[in-house]
Design a protein around this motif. Structure first.
Motif, mmCIF file in Angstrom:
data_model
loop_
_atom_site.group_PDB
_atom_site.id
_atom_site.type_symbol
_atom_site.label_atom_id
_atom_site.label_comp_id
_atom_site.label_asym_id
_atom_site.label_seq_id
_atom_site.Cartn_x
_atom_site.Cartn_y
_atom_site.Cartn_z
ATOM 1 N N TRP A 1 -6.307 -9.839 3.689
ATOM 2 C CA TRP A 1 -5.095 -9.882 2.870
ATOM 3 C C TRP A 1 -4.296 -8.594 2.941
ATOM 4 C CZ3 TRP A 1 -4.820 -6.039 -0.618
ATOM 5 C CH2 TRP A 1 -6.012 -5.455 -1.071
ATOM 6 N N GLY A 2 -4.934 -7.473 3.240
ATOM 7 C CA GLY A 2 -4.236 -6.191 3.240
ATOM 8 C C GLY A 2 -3.093 -6.156 4.228
ATOM 9 N N LYS A 3 -3.374 -6.528 5.471
ATOM 10 C CA LYS A 3 -2.341 -6.535 6.504
ATOM 11 C C LYS A 3 -1.239 -7.533 6.165
ATOM 12 C CE LYS A 3 -3.116 -8.661 10.385
ATOM 13 N NZ LYS A 3 -3.650 -9.029 11.719
ATOM 14 N N GLU A 4 -1.635 -8.723 5.706
ATOM 15 C CA GLU A 4 -0.635 -9.740 5.379
ATOM 16 C C GLU A 4 0.242 -9.308 4.208
ATOM 17 O OE1 GLU A 4 0.108 -12.393 7.128
ATOM 18 O OE2 GLU A 4 -1.381 -11.660 8.553
ATOM 19 N N ALA B 1 9.110 3.288 2.067
ATOM 20 C CA ALA B 1 8.308 2.721 0.985
ATOM 21 C C ALA B 1 7.232 1.791 1.526
ATOM 22 C CB ALA B 1 9.218 1.985 -0.007
ATOM 23 N N CYS B 2 7.579 0.973 2.537
ATOM 24 C CA CYS B 2 6.593 0.060 3.123
ATOM 25 C C CYS B 2 5.501 0.841 3.857
ATOM 26 C CB CYS B 2 7.279 -0.923 4.069
ATOM 27 S SG CYS B 2 8.339 -2.128 3.226
ATOM 28 N N ARG B 3 5.893 1.961 4.463
ATOM 29 C CA ARG B 3 4.887 2.802 5.114
ATOM 30 C C ARG B 3 3.934 3.396 4.069
ATOM 31 N NH1 ARG B 3 4.911 5.301 10.101
ATOM 32 N NH2 ARG B 3 7.128 4.880 10.378
ATOM 33 N N ALA B 4 4.485 3.746 2.902
ATOM 34 C CA ALA B 4 3.642 4.274 1.825
ATOM 35 C C ALA B 4 2.647 3.215 1.363
ATOM 36 C CB ALA B 4 4.514 4.737 0.653
ATOM 37 N N LEU B 5 3.080 1.947 1.305
ATOM 38 C CA LEU B 5 2.162 0.865 0.951
ATOM 39 C C LEU B 5 1.076 0.730 2.012
ATOM 40 C CD1 LEU B 5 1.346 -1.578 -0.797
ATOM 41 C CD2 LEU B 5 2.943 -2.957 0.562
ATOM 42 N N LEU B 6 1.483 0.817 3.272
ATOM 43 C CA LEU B 6 0.508 0.744 4.355
ATOM 44 C C LEU B 6 -0.514 1.871 4.255
ATOM 45 C CD1 LEU B 6 -0.569 -0.268 7.075
ATOM 46 C CD2 LEU B 6 1.217 1.073 8.195
ATOM 47 N N PRO C 1 -7.153 2.380 3.879
ATOM 48 C CA PRO C 1 -8.624 2.425 3.778
ATOM 49 C C PRO C 1 -9.252 1.042 3.677
ATOM 50 C CG PRO C 1 -7.639 4.086 2.367
ATOM 51 C CD PRO C 1 -6.513 3.211 2.838
ATOM 52 N N LEU C 2 -8.518 0.086 3.099
ATOM 53 C CA LEU C 2 -9.075 -1.264 2.977
ATOM 54 C C LEU C 2 -8.778 -2.106 4.212
ATOM 55 C CD1 LEU C 2 -8.395 -2.239 -0.763
ATOM 56 C CD2 LEU C 2 -10.351 -1.075 0.255
ATOM 57 N N ILE C 3 -7.676 -1.884 4.835
ATOM 58 C CA ILE C 3 -7.349 -2.648 6.037
ATOM 59 C C ILE C 3 -8.298 -2.258 7.166
ATOM 60 C CG2 ILE C 3 -5.578 -3.054 7.802
ATOM 61 C CD1 ILE C 3 -3.499 -2.653 5.616
ATOM 62 N N GLU D 1 -4.969 2.552 10.012
ATOM 63 C CA GLU D 1 -3.518 2.525 9.881
ATOM 64 C C GLU D 1 -2.921 1.774 11.066
ATOM 65 O OE1 GLU D 1 -1.847 6.341 9.386
ATOM 66 O OE2 GLU D 1 -2.925 6.773 7.533
ATOM 67 N N LEU D 2 -1.873 0.998 10.792
ATOM 68 C CA LEU D 2 -1.220 0.227 11.838
ATOM 69 C C LEU D 2 -0.013 0.994 12.343
ATOM 70 C CD1 LEU D 2 -1.266 -3.281 10.144
ATOM 71 C CD2 LEU D 2 -2.870 -2.373 11.806
ATOM 72 N N SER D 3 0.239 0.895 13.611
ATOM 73 C CA SER D 3 1.432 1.527 14.180
ATOM 74 C C SER D 3 2.623 0.624 13.925
ATOM 75 C CB SER D 3 1.258 1.723 15.686
ATOM 76 O OG SER D 3 2.450 2.183 16.266
ATOM 77 N N LEU D 4 3.651 1.185 13.301
ATOM 78 C CA LEU D 4 4.835 0.382 13.003
ATOM 79 C C LEU D 4 5.648 0.095 14.261
ATOM 80 C CD1 LEU D 4 6.079 1.957 9.661
ATOM 81 C CD2 LEU D 4 4.871 -0.180 10.016
#
Length: 597
Positions: free
Chosen positions: A315-318, A374-379, A384-386, A389-392
């Motif tokens: 769910w984290g990534k989604e 802001a979305c990067r801050a959410l990421l 840690p749970l996903i 870190e994903l590359s935007l």
């Protein structure tokens, strides 16, 4: 994403109407706080009502850091002048335990006393009405949103509220004016402070009390630590189909010396990116603020799973993708309508993609970048749970409409034309105006371009001949573009008329400008009793309600749009509507409110 779906109701009358205390509550599984961890100082509605409010109410009035696992704290609204003026005993006596005296003073002003109605039995949903013992402020309803009532609370019975507010109007009629000596401000007033709560609820699982969520956030790029909860609203954004929170009503507390009214708000979910940052803050970061708890990833997991809906294990990534999609659509609509938010801090960005928490700073070009920030801050908070870190990655640049859109924006900037007014006027453009040599068409074209140029902030300084030539060149390309779209209007008897209606449905006639807000705020601030009208039908309240109608229906032809009748020949009400649809005084262009306005 877990959310209540409010479907639009076209005919409210077909529903059985009930008072707010009788509105049905969702099952416990869908009450958001039931899935979260409460502040141990307010562990449950039952403890909050029976212990905190009567014995230690100051726990909800002090600035303090919540324990690391806590997502929220139960807290009651108490609109008193702040800082509190704790009155001494009457008759005077020596106070041995000052802390206990203050707790008692606060408790007397909390809503802890069941009303006579509730004492005889609770409502079907288990809620009871509570009132304070020593707080009886006057309260006046001065605004009520028909559209919020229709869309969000179609079952709510508001009694004669609309009738008591009077006919929405901008100017008084002779028959409605009543000399002020014929009434007193107390007429129509009601005591304030009534709250709906339930220790256990109708099923012993539905205990309910007001609550405040915990969140942190980056403010202007700087980590601010734990912040206070708030709610934000907007009416005109909804009317423009831009996702936002809603406002049900506006209530005045005339005896309370503060510079704000009280708004009854409505939203699907008041969760922000800052709520997630609170449980996964950046490490080794200097910040402004009162403090920040250490990371608590279990609390972060609980919060994330509570706002997701059947997304499976990943769910984290989604969640990051869904929040990005929603906010991208929202900010794209901002840009299209020229709306400037001003304070896009991460604690002001809704995970639902709703417009909330407006502010004073106007840097429109940076808004998309700040939403990405802001979305990067959410990421980062969820990383840690996903798992990583994903590359935007790089964003593909969209090609500009070099022949139509960019030249138009350049023209508007050069001639200092009003953004909204220009697009609204272009909705009426007919390609046939450019063809033919007869005098009537020439006159029509000159009148049309003259109307466009009248929207300039510096109309007197324009070289009208040069400006007209520039518009002729652009309109020629625009006309060809319109004609090329004719196949898309197959089935329309008059596709030009259909296109005009579609354009007017996307470009508002009425725009909520700052000068209007200042003017209406001043009228309401002077009191709903200001002027010569009856207090419940006073001009201030009626102006506010027509103002709300215009904000809720911004595409209507307010002020006799399309009618060339001179202003001085219009009736006073229509003339005032037309003024409200204008740019206002030149000196107020670019005028901004403060962050706390």
């Amino acid at each position: 994403m877990r959310a209540v779906s409010f479907r639009t109701i076209t005919t409210m009358a077909k529903f059985t109407k009930v008072p707010i205390s009788e509105l049905p509550l969702p099952p416990p599984s869908h009450i958001f706080t039931k899935n979260l961890t409460p502040d141990p100082n307010t562990p449950s509605p039952a403890a909050f009502i029976s212990d905190v409010l009567p014995h230690k109410p100051s726990v909800q009035r002090r600035a303090r850091l919540l324990p690391a696992p806590a997502h929220f704290s139960y807290v009651n609204p108490m609109p008193l002048e702040f800082p509190y003026e704790v009155t001494p005993p009457d008759p005077p006596e020596v106070i041995e335990d000052k802390a206990a005296y203050i707790e008692k003073w606060l408790s007397d002003r909390e809503a802890v006393v069941p009303t006579e109605e509730s004492a005889t039995g609770t409502s079907a949903n288990g809620l009871s009405k509570f009132i304070p013992k020593a707080r009886d402020q006057r309260r006046e309803l001065i605004g009520l949103s028909e559209t919020c009532l229709r869309d969000c609370l179609p079952h709510l019975d508001v009694g004669d509220a609309f009738q008591s507010l009077g006919r929405p109007a901008l100017v008084p009629s002779d028959s409605e004016e009543i000399d002020q000596q014929h009434f007193t401000p107390e007429a129509g007033a009601h005591p304030s402070g009534t709250l709906l709560m339930s220790p256990d609820g109708a099923t012993s699982e539905n205990g309910f009390a007001p609550w405040s969520s915990r969140y942190s956030g980056h403010q202007f790029g700087v980590w601010a630590g734990q912040l206070g909860d708030g709610r934000a609203i907007s009416i005109p954004m909804q009317a423009l189909s831009i996702p936002t929170t809603r406002s049900l009503g506006l209530v005045s507390l005339p005896d309370l010396p503060v510079l704000r009214e009280r708004v009854e708000r409505a939203s699907v979910l008041f969760i922000r990116i800052g709520n997630f940052e609170a449980f996964s803050p950046p490490s080794n970061t200097f910040f402004l603020g009162g403090g920040q708890q250490d990371a608590d990833y279990e609390a972060l997991r609980i919060l994330g799973e509570s706002v997701n809906w059947d997304t499976g294990d990943a769910w984290g990534k989604e969640l990051v993708f869904e929040v990005a999609r929603r906010n991208a659509k929202m900010v794209a609509a901002w840009q299209a309508y020229g709306f400037m938010h001003g304070v896009i801090n991460t604690d002001n960005v809704s995970i639902m993609g709703l417009t909330i928490d407006y502010g004073p700073y106007a840097f429109m070009d940076y808004q998309p970048n700040m939403i990405i920030y802001a979305c990067r801050a959410l990421l980062n908070a969820l990383a840690p749970l996903i798992g990583a870190e994903l590359s935007l990655g790089n964003k593909a640049e969209k090609t500009d409409q070099s022949r139509i859109f960019q030249p138009l924006l350049d023209l508007m900037e050069e001639q200092k034309l009003d953004f909204h007014g220009t697009f609204r006027k272009l909705s009426f453009f007919q390609p046939g105006t450019l063809t033919g040599d007869n005098g009537e068409r020439q006159s029509t074209l000159e009148s049309f371009i003259g109307g466009l140029l009248s929207g300039s902030a510096e109309a007197d300084r324009l070289d009208h001949a040069t400006a007209t030539e520039q518009w002729l060149g652009w309109l020629d390309k625009y006309a060809a573009r319109i004609e090329a779209e004719a196949p898309e209007w197959v089935g329309e008897v008059d596709y030009h008329a259909a296109r005009e209606q579609a354009a007017k449905a996307a470009n508002p006639r009425f725009v909520l400008r700052q000068w209007l807000l200042e003017e209406v705020i001043k009228k309401v601030g002077d009191g709903p009793y200001h002027g010569k009208a009856h207090p419940r039908k006073g001009l201030a309240a009626r102006t506010l309600n027509l103002f709300m109608k215009m904000a809720c229906s911004p595409f209507k032809p307010w002020g006799a749009e399309g009618d060339d009748t001179p202003d001085n020949e219009l009736d006073p009400e229509t003339r005032e509507e037309r003024r409200y649809c204008g740019m206002g005084e030149t000196r107020l262009l670019g005028f901004q409110c403060s962050c706390s306005s």
